[in-house]
Write an enzyme that holds these catalytic residues in place. Sequence first.
Site, PDB file in Angstrom:
ATOM      1  NE  ARG A   1      -4.774  -7.900  -6.003  1.00 60.90           N
ATOM      2  CZ  ARG A   1      -4.007  -7.397  -5.025  1.00 60.90           C
ATOM      3  NH1 ARG A   1      -4.372  -6.306  -4.370  1.00 60.90           N
ATOM      4  NH2 ARG A   1      -2.870  -7.977  -4.716  1.00 60.90           N
TER       5      ARG A   1
ATOM      6  CE  LYS B   1      -3.876  -2.256   2.046  1.00 58.04           C
ATOM      7  NZ  LYS B   1      -3.213  -3.567   1.859  1.00 58.04           N
TER       8      LYS B   1
ATOM      9  CB  THR C   1     -14.322 -11.464  -7.220  1.00 55.21           C
ATOM     10  OG1 THR C   1     -15.628 -11.418  -6.648  1.00 55.21           O
ATOM     11  CG2 THR C   1     -14.312 -12.466  -8.366  1.00 55.21           C
ATOM     12  CG  HIS C   2     -13.755 -13.930  -2.000  1.00 53.79           C
ATOM     13  ND1 HIS C   2     -13.616 -12.613  -1.666  1.00 53.79           N
ATOM     14  CD2 HIS C   2     -12.551 -14.494  -1.781  1.00 53.79           C
ATOM     15  CE1 HIS C   2     -12.394 -12.373  -1.237  1.00 53.79           C
ATOM     16  NE2 HIS C   2     -11.717 -13.498  -1.312  1.00 53.79           N
TER      17      HIS C   2
ATOM     18  CE  LYS D   1     -18.553  -7.831  -5.965  1.00 56.01           C
ATOM     19  NZ  LYS D   1     -19.545  -8.449  -5.070  1.00 56.01           N
ATOM     20  N   GLY D   2     -13.461  -3.233  -4.703  1.00 56.15           N
ATOM     21  CA  GLY D   2     -13.039  -2.063  -3.919  1.00 56.15           C
ATOM     22  C   GLY D   2     -13.662  -2.127  -2.542  1.00 56.15           C
TER      23      GLY D   2
ATOM     24  NE  ARG E   1      -6.405   1.500   8.878  1.00 52.90           N
ATOM     25  CZ  ARG E   1      -6.068   1.321   7.613  1.00 52.90           C
ATOM     26  NH1 ARG E   1      -6.800   1.823   6.659  1.00 52.90           N
ATOM     27  NH2 ARG E   1      -4.991   0.638   7.302  1.00 52.90           N
ATOM     28  NE  ARG E   2      -8.823  -2.532   4.720  1.00 52.37           N
ATOM     29  CZ  ARG E   2      -8.193  -3.054   3.683  1.00 52.37           C
ATOM     30  NH1 ARG E   2      -8.283  -4.314   3.419  1.00 52.37           N
ATOM     31  NH2 ARG E   2      -7.463  -2.299   2.922  1.00 52.37           N
TER      32      ARG E   2
ATOM     33  CG  ASP F   1      -2.637  -3.970  -1.910  1.00 49.99           C
ATOM     34  OD1 ASP F   1      -2.642  -4.822  -2.809  1.00 49.99           O
ATOM     35  OD2 ASP F   1      -2.476  -4.251  -0.700  1.00 49.99           O
ATOM     36  CG  MET F   2      -7.042   1.740  -5.738  1.00 51.97           C
ATOM     37  SD  MET F   2      -5.851   3.076  -6.048  1.00 51.97           S
ATOM     38  CE  MET F   2      -5.387   2.736  -7.750  1.00 51.97           C
TER      39      MET F   2
HETATM   40  C1  LIG Z   1      -6.795 -10.829  -3.596  1.00 52.48           C
HETATM   41  C2  LIG Z   1      -7.586  -9.618  -3.251  1.00 52.48           C
HETATM   42  C3  LIG Z   1      -6.964  -8.387  -3.200  1.00 52.48           C
HETATM   43  C4  LIG Z   1      -7.687  -7.237  -2.911  1.00 52.48           C
HETATM   44  N1  LIG Z   1      -7.076  -6.018  -2.990  1.00 52.48           N
HETATM   45  C5  LIG Z   1      -7.818  -4.906  -2.810  1.00 52.48           C
HETATM   46  C6  LIG Z   1      -7.257  -3.618  -3.007  1.00 52.48           C
HETATM   47  O1  LIG Z   1      -6.082  -3.456  -3.354  1.00 52.48           O
HETATM   48  N2  LIG Z   1      -8.048  -2.544  -2.800  1.00 52.48           N
HETATM   49  C7  LIG Z   1      -9.372  -2.664  -2.447  1.00 52.48           C
HETATM   50  O2  LIG Z   1     -10.045  -1.656  -2.299  1.00 52.48           O
HETATM   51  N3  LIG Z   1      -9.920  -3.883  -2.237  1.00 52.48           N
HETATM   52  C8  LIG Z   1      -9.180  -4.993  -2.407  1.00 52.48           C
HETATM   53  N4  LIG Z   1      -9.758  -6.216  -2.239  1.00 52.48           N
HETATM   54  C9  LIG Z   1     -11.098  -6.319  -1.617  1.00 52.48           C
HETATM   55  C10 LIG Z   1     -12.214  -6.284  -2.634  1.00 52.48           C
HETATM   56  O3  LIG Z   1     -12.271  -4.996  -3.181  1.00 52.48           O
HETATM   57  C11 LIG Z   1     -13.562  -6.623  -1.997  1.00 52.48           C
HETATM   58  O4  LIG Z   1     -13.864  -5.724  -0.995  1.00 52.48           O
HETATM   59  C12 LIG Z   1     -13.653  -8.015  -1.421  1.00 52.48           C
HETATM   60  O5  LIG Z   1     -12.957  -8.941  -2.185  1.00 52.48           O
HETATM   61  C13 LIG Z   1     -15.107  -8.460  -1.351  1.00 52.48           C
HETATM   62  O6  LIG Z   1     -15.671  -8.434  -2.640  1.00 52.48           O
HETATM   63  P1  LIG Z   1     -16.076  -9.745  -3.463  1.00 52.48           P
HETATM   64  O7  LIG Z   1     -15.834  -9.481  -4.904  1.00 52.48           O
HETATM   65  O8  LIG Z   1     -15.387 -10.935  -2.904  1.00 52.48           O
HETATM   66  O9  LIG Z   1     -17.650  -9.803  -3.318  1.00 52.48           O
HETATM   67  P2  LIG Z   1     -18.600  -9.836  -2.042  1.00 52.48           P
HETATM   68  O10 LIG Z   1     -19.980  -9.842  -2.596  1.00 52.48           O
HETATM   69  O11 LIG Z   1     -18.249  -8.770  -1.074  1.00 52.48           O
HETATM   70  O12 LIG Z   1     -18.242 -11.194  -1.418  1.00 52.48           O
HETATM   71  C14 LIG Z   1     -18.662 -12.428  -1.984  1.00 52.48           C
HETATM   72  C15 LIG Z   1     -18.662 -13.456  -0.882  1.00 52.48           C
HETATM   73  O13 LIG Z   1     -17.298 -13.662  -0.436  1.00 52.48           O
HETATM   74  C16 LIG Z   1     -17.228 -13.722   0.984  1.00 52.48           C
HETATM   75  N5  LIG Z   1     -16.325 -12.669   1.444  1.00 52.48           N
HETATM   76  C17 LIG Z   1     -15.911 -11.614   0.739  1.00 52.48           C
HETATM   77  N6  LIG Z   1     -14.974 -10.901   1.438  1.00 52.48           N
HETATM   78  C18 LIG Z   1     -14.823 -11.524   2.621  1.00 52.48           C
HETATM   79  C19 LIG Z   1     -14.004 -11.312   3.766  1.00 52.48           C
HETATM   80  N7  LIG Z   1     -13.143 -10.320   3.851  1.00 52.48           N
HETATM   81  N8  LIG Z   1     -14.121 -12.169   4.810  1.00 52.48           N
HETATM   82  C20 LIG Z   1     -14.960 -13.204   4.742  1.00 52.48           C
HETATM   83  N9  LIG Z   1     -15.752 -13.470   3.686  1.00 52.48           N
HETATM   84  C21 LIG Z   1     -15.690 -12.655   2.636  1.00 52.48           C
HETATM   85  C22 LIG Z   1     -18.640 -13.591   1.480  1.00 52.48           C
HETATM   86  O14 LIG Z   1     -19.149 -14.876   1.756  1.00 52.48           O
HETATM   87  C23 LIG Z   1     -19.422 -12.986   0.351  1.00 52.48           C
HETATM   88  O15 LIG Z   1     -20.738 -13.396   0.331  1.00 52.48           O
HETATM   89  C24 LIG Z   1      -9.074  -7.360  -2.594  1.00 52.48           C
HETATM   90  C25 LIG Z   1      -9.704  -8.594  -2.645  1.00 52.48           C
HETATM   91  C26 LIG Z   1      -8.985  -9.716  -2.993  1.00 52.48           C
HETATM   92  C27 LIG Z   1      -9.701 -11.014  -3.108  1.00 52.48           C
END
Ligand SMILES: Cc1cc2nc3c(=O)[nH]c(=O)nc-3n(C[C@H](O)[C@H](O)[C@H](O)COP(=O)(O)OP(=O)(O)OC[C@H]3O[C@@H](n4cnc5c(N)ncnc54)[C@H](O)[C@@H]3O)c2cc1C
Length: 301
Positions: A177, A92, A219-220, A180-181, A281-282, A126-127
């Site tokens: 990468r 970061k 994404t998950h 969603k953010g 914080r997160r 990272d963003m």
């Molecule tokens: C490898 C990686 C790097 C990332 N880097 C950045 C970055 O540089 N800047 C930034 O702003 N964001 C970053 N993110 C976070 C991203 O922006 C999302 O906030 C986060 O991934 C949740 O979005 P989603 O697409 O998984 O969808 P969501 O709809 O939020 O999640 C889908 C499902 O995944 C599960 N889930 C998601 N996140 C979590 C968690 N933290 N703990 C437990 N379960 C969870 C839940 O079951 C949810 O129903 C990163 C995410 C990943 C995977």
Amino acid sequence: MNLFDRAVSLTIPLMPKPVVRYFSRKYIAGETSDEAFAVIRDLRAEGALVTLDILGEFIKTREEAERNTRDYQELLRKIVEHDLSETNVSVKLSALGLLLKDRVCLDNMRALMTTASEVDRFVRIDMEDSPCTTATLDIYRTLRSEFGPRVGVVLQSRLRRTLDDIDALTAEPSNFRLCKGIYLEPRSIAYTDPEIIRRNFTLSLERMIKQGAYVGIATHDEILVWDALELIDRHGLNREQYEFQMLLGVDEPLRRILIEAGHRLRVYVPYGEQWYAYSVRRLKENPQIAGYALKAIFKKD
Ligand SMILES: Cc1cc2nc3c(=O)[nH]c(=O)nc-3n(C[C@H](O)[C@H](O)[C@H](O)COP(=O)(O)OP(=O)(O)OC[C@H]3O[C@@H](n4cnc5c(N)ncnc54)[C@H](O)[C@@H]3O)c2cc1C
């Protein structure tokens, strides 16, 4: 923010440290690099790739930024000592001085990238939240011109500007990468409807693929994973042209499904002494995540 999220958000700072640790233990690899390397070994045995993040808090001085830079340089050297091929780091820019005056951050990133070149490793920027976006992309552009494909950056489908950023950045070969953010941003600059954030993710991913960028699909959300698989198939990508990315501890069954289907998948592994401040914080920033953590504790797999 629904009532449950609001309640969780208000409660987090009042929680005793061991409780916050309990919430976050699944998502954070420990306090030291040795603990993180133990987690990496298990992930690699599973067939996953890894990116390592040293947890940091807001910094106020040049000295703190330089110390963080040295920590990352040392980490890169340790990755090589442990012979962990393809393992990279995520950083970061605020931890390296983005919000301080002068060119502290660019100088620190140049030092880090020089080490990365010496040990032949990749660095992902990272963003962070929207006040950092333009400055982060400017530094990425500069480093890209100096260090080539050894550096990549993150774009967020939540932001209205992202498609324009893709167009501007893919004039040069790019490594993104896409996520969603995580930061909740005002509606004037960001989509706030989850369905639009999703659609913009898929649209952005297709734009990146069409422009020939390498993409870490982070994404998950299984609908987005499905969209990504469809795009990979439709555009005939080979497995060296993209990777999936997931956070440590999140949806491990989906992680295994993607690895077993033959896709490259990288797990984001955060560790460090600052785990407490980072977790609080997160969790406060996006209490939905605290909700996920709560569910993970009370739900049996
Ligand atoms: C490898 C990686 C790097 C990332 N880097 C950045 C970055 O540089 N800047 C930034 O702003 N964001 C970053 N993110 C976070 C991203 O922006 C999302 O906030 C986060 O991934 C949740 O979005 P989603 O697409 O998984 O969808 P969501 O709809 O939020 O999640 C889908 C499902 O995944 C599960 N889930 C998601 N996140 C979590 C968690 N933290 N703990 C437990 N379960 C969870 C839940 O079951 C949810 O129903 C990163 C995410 C990943 C995977």
